[in-house]
Write a protein that holds these residues in place. Structure first.
Motif, PDB file in Angstrom:
ATOM      1  N   PRO A   1      18.077  -9.415  31.705  1.00  0.00           N
ATOM      2  CA  PRO A   1      17.186  -8.618  32.552  1.00  0.00           C
ATOM      3  C   PRO A   1      16.619  -7.419  31.804  1.00  0.00           C
ATOM      4  N   VAL A   2      15.530  -6.896  32.328  1.00  0.00           N
ATOM      5  CA  VAL A   2      15.034  -5.602  31.868  1.00  0.00           C
ATOM      6  C   VAL A   2      15.960  -4.536  32.443  1.00  0.00           C
ATOM      7  N   PRO A   3      16.482  -3.639  31.629  1.00  0.00           N
ATOM      8  CA  PRO A   3      17.412  -2.630  32.162  1.00  0.00           C
ATOM      9  C   PRO A   3      16.830  -1.882  33.359  1.00  0.00           C
ATOM     10  N   GLY A   4      17.594  -1.873  34.442  1.00  0.00           N
ATOM     11  CA  GLY A   4      17.174  -1.141  35.628  1.00  0.00           C
ATOM     12  C   GLY A   4      16.329  -1.927  36.612  1.00  0.00           C
ATOM     13  N   GLN A   5      15.984  -3.177  36.312  1.00  0.00           N
ATOM     14  CA  GLN A   5      15.171  -3.938  37.262  1.00  0.00           C
ATOM     15  C   GLN A   5      15.970  -4.207  38.526  1.00  0.00           C
ATOM     16  N   THR A   6      15.264  -4.306  39.641  1.00  0.00           N
ATOM     17  CA  THR A   6      15.896  -4.512  40.937  1.00  0.00           C
ATOM     18  C   THR A   6      15.364  -5.773  41.585  1.00  0.00           C
ATOM     19  N   VAL A   7      16.020  -6.203  42.657  1.00  0.00           N
ATOM     20  CA  VAL A   7      15.546  -7.357  43.419  1.00  0.00           C
ATOM     21  C   VAL A   7      14.150  -7.079  43.968  1.00  0.00           C
ATOM     22  N   GLU A   8      13.920  -5.868  44.417  1.00  0.00           N
ATOM     23  CA  GLU A   8      12.599  -5.515  44.947  1.00  0.00           C
ATOM     24  C   GLU A   8      11.537  -5.612  43.860  1.00  0.00           C
ATOM     25  N   ASP A   9      11.877  -5.240  42.633  1.00  0.00           N
ATOM     26  CA  ASP A   9      10.929  -5.373  41.525  1.00  0.00           C
ATOM     27  C   ASP A   9      10.575  -6.837  41.292  1.00  0.00           C
ATOM     28  N   VAL A  10      11.568  -7.709  41.374  1.00  0.00           N
ATOM     29  CA  VAL A  10      11.333  -9.143  41.187  1.00  0.00           C
ATOM     30  C   VAL A  10      10.443  -9.680  42.300  1.00  0.00           C
ATOM     31  N   VAL A  11      10.706  -9.273  43.520  1.00  0.00           N
ATOM     32  CA  VAL A  11       9.903  -9.720  44.658  1.00  0.00           C
ATOM     33  C   VAL A  11       8.448  -9.286  44.489  1.00  0.00           C
ATOM     34  N   GLU A  12       8.231  -8.047  44.081  1.00  0.00           N
ATOM     35  CA  GLU A  12       6.864  -7.559  43.867  1.00  0.00           C
ATOM     36  C   GLU A  12       6.190  -8.292  42.710  1.00  0.00           C
ATOM     37  N   ALA A  13       6.959  -8.634  41.676  1.00  0.00           N
ATOM     38  CA  ALA A  13       6.394  -9.376  40.550  1.00  0.00           C
ATOM     39  C   ALA A  13       5.944 -10.767  40.988  1.00  0.00           C
ATOM     40  N   GLU A  14       6.719 -11.417  41.833  1.00  0.00           N
ATOM     41  CA  GLU A  14       6.342 -12.749  42.299  1.00  0.00           C
ATOM     42  C   GLU A  14       5.064 -12.690  43.128  1.00  0.00           C
ATOM     43  N   ALA A  15       4.913 -11.658  43.955  1.00  0.00           N
ATOM     44  CA  ALA A  15       3.671 -11.492  44.714  1.00  0.00           C
ATOM     45  C   ALA A  15       2.502 -11.259  43.767  1.00  0.00           C
ATOM     46  N   HIS A  16       2.724 -10.478  42.710  1.00  0.00           N
ATOM     47  CA  HIS A  16       1.670 -10.239  41.716  1.00  0.00           C
ATOM     48  C   HIS A  16       1.271 -11.542  41.031  1.00  0.00           C
ATOM     49  N   PHE A  17       2.250 -12.374  40.684  1.00  0.00           N
ATOM     50  CA  PHE A  17       1.955 -13.659  40.051  1.00  0.00           C
ATOM     51  C   PHE A  17       1.076 -14.521  40.962  1.00  0.00           C
ATOM     52  N   LEU A  18       1.384 -14.537  42.233  1.00  0.00           N
ATOM     53  CA  LEU A  18       0.603 -15.360  43.162  1.00  0.00           C
ATOM     54  C   LEU A  18      -0.829 -14.846  43.288  1.00  0.00           C
ATOM     55  N   ARG A  19      -0.986 -13.521  43.275  1.00  0.00           N
ATOM     56  CA  ARG A  19      -2.354 -12.984  43.305  1.00  0.00           C
ATOM     57  C   ARG A  19      -3.139 -13.415  42.066  1.00  0.00           C
ATOM     58  N   GLN A  20      -2.466 -13.473  40.927  1.00  0.00           N
ATOM     59  CA  GLN A  20      -3.128 -13.933  39.704  1.00  0.00           C
ATOM     60  C   GLN A  20      -3.537 -15.396  39.830  1.00  0.00           C
ATOM     61  N   ILE A  21      -2.699 -16.210  40.435  1.00  0.00           N
ATOM     62  CA  ILE A  21      -3.026 -17.626  40.621  1.00  0.00           C
ATOM     63  C   ILE A  21      -4.226 -17.775  41.553  1.00  0.00           C
ATOM     64  N   ILE A  22      -4.248 -17.005  42.629  1.00  0.00           N
ATOM     65  CA  ILE A  22      -5.372 -17.075  43.568  1.00  0.00           C
ATOM     66  C   ILE A  22      -6.674 -16.694  42.873  1.00  0.00           C
ATOM     67  N   GLU A  23      -6.624 -15.680  42.015  1.00  0.00           N
ATOM     68  CA  GLU A  23      -7.831 -15.270  41.291  1.00  0.00           C
ATOM     69  C   GLU A  23      -8.307 -16.356  40.329  1.00  0.00           C
ATOM     70  N   ARG A  24      -7.411 -17.180  39.845  1.00  0.00           N
ATOM     71  CA  ARG A  24      -7.798 -18.247  38.922  1.00  0.00           C
ATOM     72  C   ARG A  24      -8.445 -19.434  39.629  1.00  0.00           C
ATOM     73  N   HIS A  25      -8.386 -19.454  40.959  1.00  0.00           N
ATOM     74  CA  HIS A  25      -8.955 -20.570  41.727  1.00  0.00           C
ATOM     75  C   HIS A  25      -9.853 -20.033  42.845  1.00  0.00           C
ATOM     76  N   PRO A  26     -10.933 -19.341  42.484  1.00  0.00           N
ATOM     77  CA  PRO A  26     -11.801 -18.767  43.529  1.00  0.00           C
ATOM     78  C   PRO A  26     -12.588 -19.820  44.303  1.00  0.00           C
ATOM     79  N   GLN A  27     -12.643 -21.045  43.761  1.00  0.00           N
ATOM     80  CA  GLN A  27     -13.434 -22.086  44.400  1.00  0.00           C
ATOM     81  C   GLN A  27     -12.748 -22.699  45.608  1.00  0.00           C
ATOM     82  N   THR A  28     -11.483 -22.390  45.837  1.00  0.00           N
ATOM     83  CA  THR A  28     -10.777 -22.933  46.992  1.00  0.00           C
ATOM     84  C   THR A  28     -10.270 -21.795  47.872  1.00  0.00           C
TER      85      THR A  28
END
Length: 737
Positions: A142-169
């Motif tokens: 792990p990155v020192p000091g990372q929390t479960v909440e940080d992981v949850v926010e990162a997963e939401a960020h990843f999904l936003r990136q995926i949505i931006e990669r598919h603007p046609q749908t």
């Protein structure tokens, strides 16, 4: 001459050993010796594989090539998670206009990749269906000091990136969360609901107090250890990091017969054919990762022992409540009766924790689908090729259907495809996915809640807080001062599970002869058949060992359960823990039963009453379809396939998100006041000529008849709709007075 000598030798052998027992014994002992050499060589390869795997910067067992898109270590609050795009294998064509498909693997002691471990896997199924696929994995440290909440926010960020990669749908990604990743995704979806399409949580525990007596012994572990103080102690031994090998050890203790004997004996008995499969699995099973001490403490305190996720008691650091009722996407819960790590009560118990009734689920505009497999184990939910080809394939192929299901609670069943005929024309693949409306009583029959046991777990949660506080106040400062990072690394290396891989590898000088001996054996192999009497006796002895270990396991589990129930059921301990006398009150929060939530439902229903007669022909068609299909005991994918084929012709100006909102609104209106909603159909069709009304009715009939033969109730409802649509035609309307 040689043939003569051979015949004489055969005759002599037959004379001295007429039953062939001696020859069978010699053949068996040679075979057993050869298998022993081959077995030890496989174990040597396992050790080499482990060392090679753990030396990688990004160890993973994912069976597909990937491209790194986002490194979680570069985020404002860095984490050791990564977003990767899965590259389709040769010959597989992916359509970027289709809904993206995302798999998130569990970080519960093992490394990533189990969701794409085989060609017949969650990712493999989605790729063959043409979906662009993404994988969210993680690094071993792990990155020192990372929390479960940080992981949850990162997963939401990843999904936003995926949505931006598919603007046609306009279709949001379908996301699959395996095991521990399931509750992380649910937390992310509760905080960022707009990022998610349908959510499939496979073997994911969300209600940790739930479980049938006599089963699910892991839920008692925290009580037998006095709470979560031992988690803090293990993290302190790791200088702030928690070794995932401890979690793997807990899994292995659940089934000592498999851990201590069956898994190894199966390799020994079938070493000529099992070596490759064994090594492939061990590459993942032995890929232990490390968690940050704060992460695992949060998990154990708030989920495993506190059970706070399923009762909406968790809050983020900025004060947002993590309430799973905020999830707007359909939720598919896939679990199995053969799973002793996440049994069905723990996978489904959160539904009764959060909701007071199905009306409550519908008022929250939520769609929950559950599917209970009969036999597969915990890992089989993600790994088994038969499960991927059946359940996962059906969920993937019908994700659009799941996305537009009206709010409510459903049980999904995957049945054999209908025979030849019109019914089979609208089924993709070899199976048919059906949805049957269910009630909370059906969930309760699976969960089997016991009020007294919930008080016991609530008592444990209080005791755990006390013991943790004592440890943190008096012992933790000393541990943190004594254990250095270098000492923590040596403690981690000396873990018994890790040593089992390292000791038998090429780093051990005693293993040097093994590859040479194994090559010699393979070149001169003399395997015996399964009908050899000594081989039969070996198999029988193995069965006896397994039975004995299973008996010991059952006695152990029964003893632990009895000790837990007796200890935490003591009135004096419950009183000291602050629970007082049991007056029948619930020991944990049940949001769905709170008075203010009842007022919310009433207000929501009242707001809908004024919209019964509002709308146009689109509203009329959807209202009629929901009414007619609601007359069937279950619905299946055939109706949806016809609806999808004809919708573009009948309703070309409605996209999927608008269509989904239309379905849900008309469902609510019908549920609120079905007679008034039906009588309003002619009003909604005003302005339509007779030809357009006939086309709408033909569309409804075409969709409904896909699942023919129709039940008597469904046919009656269809006749009622025909009557109302006929009344709506201009020539049938009364003229001006």
């Amino acid at each position: 001459m040689l043939s003569l000598y051979a015949s004489m030798a055969q005759a002599a052998t037959t004379f001295w050993d007429p039953l062939g027992i001696g020859r069978a014994a010699i053949d068996y002992w040679r075979d057993a010796a050869e298998r022993s050499v081959l077995y030890l060589d496989v174990m040597r390869q396992r050790g080499n594989q482990y060392l090679e795997h753990m030396e990688k910067t990004r160890p993973s067992v994912l069976g597909f090539a990937t491209e790194m898109l986002v490194d979680g270590r570069d985020l404002p609050r860095p984490v050791n998670y990564e977003l990767m795009r899965v590259l389709p294998p040769e010959g597989v064509i992916v359509d970027d206009d289709m809904r993206p498909f995302v798999v998130v693997d569990p970080r519960a002691g093992h490394g990533p990749g189990i969701g794409g471990f085989k060609p017949d896997s969650e990712i493999g199924v989605a790729l063959r269906a043409g979906h662009p696929c993404y994988f969210i994995g993680f690094l071993p440290f792990p990155v020192p000091g990372q929390t479960v909440e940080d992981v949850v926010e990162a997963e939401a960020h990843f999904l936003r990136q995926i949505i931006e990669r598919h603007p046609q749908t306009d279709e949001k990604p379908m996301v699959v969360g395996n095991c521990q990743a399931g509750w992380q995704l649910m937390m992310a979806a509760a905080l960022e609901p707009d990022c998610f399409g349908p959510i499939l949580i496979a073997g994911a525990p969300l209600s940790y107090w739930a479980g049938e007596r006599g089963k699910a012994p892991m839920r008692y572990s925290g009580g037998m250890l006095g709470g979560s103080w031992l988690t803090a102690f293990a993290s302190d031994l790791g200088a702030g990091n928690f070794d995932g090998a401890w979690l793997v050890q807990n899994f292995e203790k659940l089934n000592p017969a498999n851990t201590l004997w069956s898994k190894q004996y199966n390799l020994f008995a079938n070493v000529d054919s099992e070596a490759r499969r064994y090594l492939e699995f061990e590459r993942w099973w032995g890929g232990h990762v490390v968690l940050d001490g704060a992460e695992i403490q949060y998990i154990v305190d708030n989920l495993f022992i506190g059970n706070r996720l399923s009762s909406a008691q968790l809050q983020t650091r900025d004060g947002r409540r993590i309430d799973l009722r905020n999830v707007r996407s359909p939720i598919v819960v896939f679990c199995s009766k053969g799973d002793d790590i996440t049994p069905p009560p723990q996978a489904l118990g959160w539904i009764r924790d959060l909701y007071g009734s199905v009306d409550d689920i519908q008022a929250n505009d939520q769609t929950i689908v559950y599917c209970v497999h009969d036999t597969t184990g915990h890992l089989g939910i993600f790994v088994s090729g038969s499960v991927s080809r059946k359940e996962h394939a059906e969920f993937t192929e019908n994700m659009d259907y799941i996305d537009i299901l009206p709010p409510g609670l459903y049980e999904a069943a995957v049945n054999e495809r209908p025979g030849d005929g019109s019914a089979a024309q609208h089924v993709d693949g070899d199976y048919l996915l059906e949805f049957t409306p269910r009630d909370l009583d059906d969930v309760n029959a699976i969960v089997q809640p016991i009020h007294e046991d919930e008080r016991r777990f609530a008592t444990l949660a209080r005791v755990s807080e006390i013991n943790l506080g004592i440890y943190q106040r008096y012992a933790q400062p000393w541990m943190q001062a004594i254990v250095t990072p270098e000492a923590a690394r040596w403690i981690r290396r000396m873990h018994p599970i890790r040593l089992g891989y390292k000791l038998l590898s090429d780093r051990n000088p005693a293993s040097v002869p093994l590859p040479v001996m194994a090559d010699f054996v393979k070149a001169n192999r003399a395997a015996v058949g399964n009908d050899n009497p000594f081989r039969v006796a070996e198999s029988m002895l193995s069965d006896q060992i397994v039975n004995a270990l299973n008996v010991l396991r059952d006695v152990r589990d029964q003893g632990i359960e009895w000790l837990f129930l007796e200890t935490y059921g003591q009135p004096w301990l419950q009183t000291l823990a602050g629970l007082g006398v049991d007056r029948g009150e619930l020991p944990n929060r049940r949001p769905g039963l709170e008075p203010e939530h009842g007022r919310f439902i009433a207000q929501r229903m009242e707001a809908l009453r004024g919209r019964i007669a509002e709308g146009d022909s689109h509203h009329a068609v959807m209202r009629a379809l929901i009414f007619v299909l609601g007359g069937a005991p279950s619905t299946d994918e055939r109706n949806f396939q016809r609806l999808k084929q004809t919708r573009a012709q009948i309703e070309p100006d409605i996209n999927l998100s608008t269509f989904k909102a239309l379905v849900r609104e008309q469902f609510f209106i019908l549920k609120l006041d079905s007679p008034a909603a039906l009588e309003a159909l002619p009003t909604l069709l005003e302005g339509q000529n007779a030809q357009a009304i006939d086309a709408h009715l033909a569309h409804i009939e075409h969709v409904v008849e896909a699942s023919a033969p129709l039940s008597e109730r469904t046919q009656s409802r269809l006749d009622r709709v025909r009557e109302l649509f006929a009344r709506a035609k201009p020539e049938a309307r009364p003229g001006p007075a």
